[in-house]
Write a protein that holds these residues in place. Sequence first.
Motif, short mmCIF file in Angstrom:
data_model
loop_
_atom_site.label_atom_id
_atom_site.label_comp_id
_atom_site.label_asym_id
_atom_site.label_seq_id
_atom_site.Cartn_x
_atom_site.Cartn_y
_atom_site.Cartn_z
N GLN A 128 6.08 57.82 -23.44
CA GLN A 128 7.34 57.08 -23.49
C GLN A 128 8.22 57.58 -24.65
O GLN A 128 9.42 57.73 -24.51
CB GLN A 128 7.08 55.58 -23.62
CG GLN A 128 8.35 54.73 -23.63
CD GLN A 128 9.15 54.87 -22.35
OE1 GLN A 128 8.60 54.71 -21.26
NE2 GLN A 128 10.44 55.18 -22.46
N GLU A 131 9.76 60.86 -23.74
CA GLU A 131 10.84 60.64 -22.79
C GLU A 131 12.09 60.09 -23.50
O GLU A 131 13.21 60.53 -23.24
CB GLU A 131 10.38 59.67 -21.69
CG GLU A 131 11.45 59.34 -20.66
CD GLU A 131 11.94 60.55 -19.88
OE1 GLU A 131 13.07 60.48 -19.37
OE2 GLU A 131 11.20 61.56 -19.79
N ASP A 132 11.89 59.14 -24.43
CA ASP A 132 13.01 58.59 -25.19
C ASP A 132 13.69 59.67 -26.03
O ASP A 132 14.92 59.73 -26.09
CB ASP A 132 12.53 57.44 -26.10
CG ASP A 132 12.15 56.19 -25.33
OD1 ASP A 132 12.58 56.05 -24.17
OD2 ASP A 132 11.40 55.37 -25.89
N ARG A 135 15.81 61.90 -23.83
CA ARG A 135 17.06 61.26 -23.43
C ARG A 135 18.05 61.20 -24.60
O ARG A 135 19.25 61.40 -24.42
CB ARG A 135 16.81 59.85 -22.88
CG ARG A 135 16.26 59.90 -21.45
CD ARG A 135 16.17 58.54 -20.79
NE ARG A 135 15.13 57.74 -21.43
CZ ARG A 135 15.32 56.53 -21.96
NH1 ARG A 135 16.49 55.96 -21.93
NH2 ARG A 135 14.31 55.87 -22.51
N ALA A 187 19.09 55.74 -31.35
CA ALA A 187 17.83 54.99 -31.27
C ALA A 187 18.04 53.55 -31.73
O ALA A 187 17.58 52.60 -31.08
CB ALA A 187 16.75 55.67 -32.11
N ASN A 190 20.12 51.43 -29.26
CA ASN A 190 19.41 51.10 -28.02
C ASN A 190 18.04 50.47 -28.28
O ASN A 190 17.24 50.37 -27.35
CB ASN A 190 19.26 52.37 -27.18
CG ASN A 190 20.61 52.87 -26.70
OD1 ASN A 190 21.19 52.31 -25.79
ND2 ASN A 190 21.13 53.92 -27.32
N ILE A 192 15.41 51.63 -29.66
CA ILE A 192 14.32 52.54 -29.28
C ILE A 192 13.45 52.78 -30.51
O ILE A 192 13.96 53.19 -31.55
CB ILE A 192 14.87 53.87 -28.73
CG1 ILE A 192 15.69 53.62 -27.47
CG2 ILE A 192 13.75 54.85 -28.47
CD1 ILE A 192 16.46 54.84 -26.98
N LEU A 194 10.59 55.05 -32.12
CA LEU A 194 10.06 56.39 -31.89
C LEU A 194 8.77 56.63 -32.65
O LEU A 194 8.44 57.76 -32.99
CB LEU A 194 11.11 57.44 -32.25
CG LEU A 194 12.40 57.39 -31.42
CD1 LEU A 194 13.41 58.39 -31.94
CD2 LEU A 194 12.10 57.65 -29.95
#
Length: 196
Positions: A128, A131-132, A135, A187, A190, A192, A194
Motif C-alpha cells: 500500500q 502504491e501511495d 500515486r 501526503a 490526503n 497518507i 508512508l
Amino acid sequence: MQKLLCLPDDKLVAAYAAGDNRAFDILLKRHQSRVFSYILSVVKNRDVADDIFQETFVKAISTIKQGRYAESGKFSAWISRIAHNLIIDYYRQEKSENLVSADDDVADVFNRRELSDVNIEDTMVCEQIHEDVRRIIEALPENQREVLMMRYYRDMSFKEIAEVTKVSINTALGRMRYAILNMRRIAEDNNIVLTV
C-alpha cells in the motif's frame, strides 16, 4: 561566464541572489571538493556523506534565495558550518533511533518487529505504501518527477541529472527539494501515512 569565474565568493552569492544561476554553479565547483572531503572524514560513509553534502547545498540555495544569507564572514566558513550542523543533526538522529534502555524491563529488546519474519499484514502495508508513493510521484510536476526518478530510481548524481536535463546543478537540486516538499504536502493533504 568568464567574468563570473573571476568574482570572489561574496559577489557570486549576490549574483545568485539576483537570479544568475551560473554564479551558484561556480560556488559549487569551487567548494564541493573541500566540503565533501570534510563531511566524509567525519561520517566515514560515502552514502551518508553524499546525502549530507547534497542537503548542505540545498540548504545554502534555500537560505540565499530567501534573502537570509548574512555576509558576516566568508562563504567557505558559512557552507562548512551548514555541513557541520547537518552532521550533528545526523548523529543526533542516529543516537535517538538507537537508544535502548537496559533498565526498562517492560520493553523486550528482542521482541521487535524488525527482528521478526515478515507476515502478510506487513507485506500488505508495504504494498500500500509503494502504491501511495507511486500515486504521489505521479501527481508531481513533470520536471520535479523527472529529477526524483533519476535520483532515487536510477541512482544518478545531481551532476549527471543536470547534464541529462540540460539544467544547472542548483536547478536540479532545487527541483529535487521542491519534489520532496510537494510529496510531503500531498501526503499530508490526503492523510497518507508512508511508514509501517
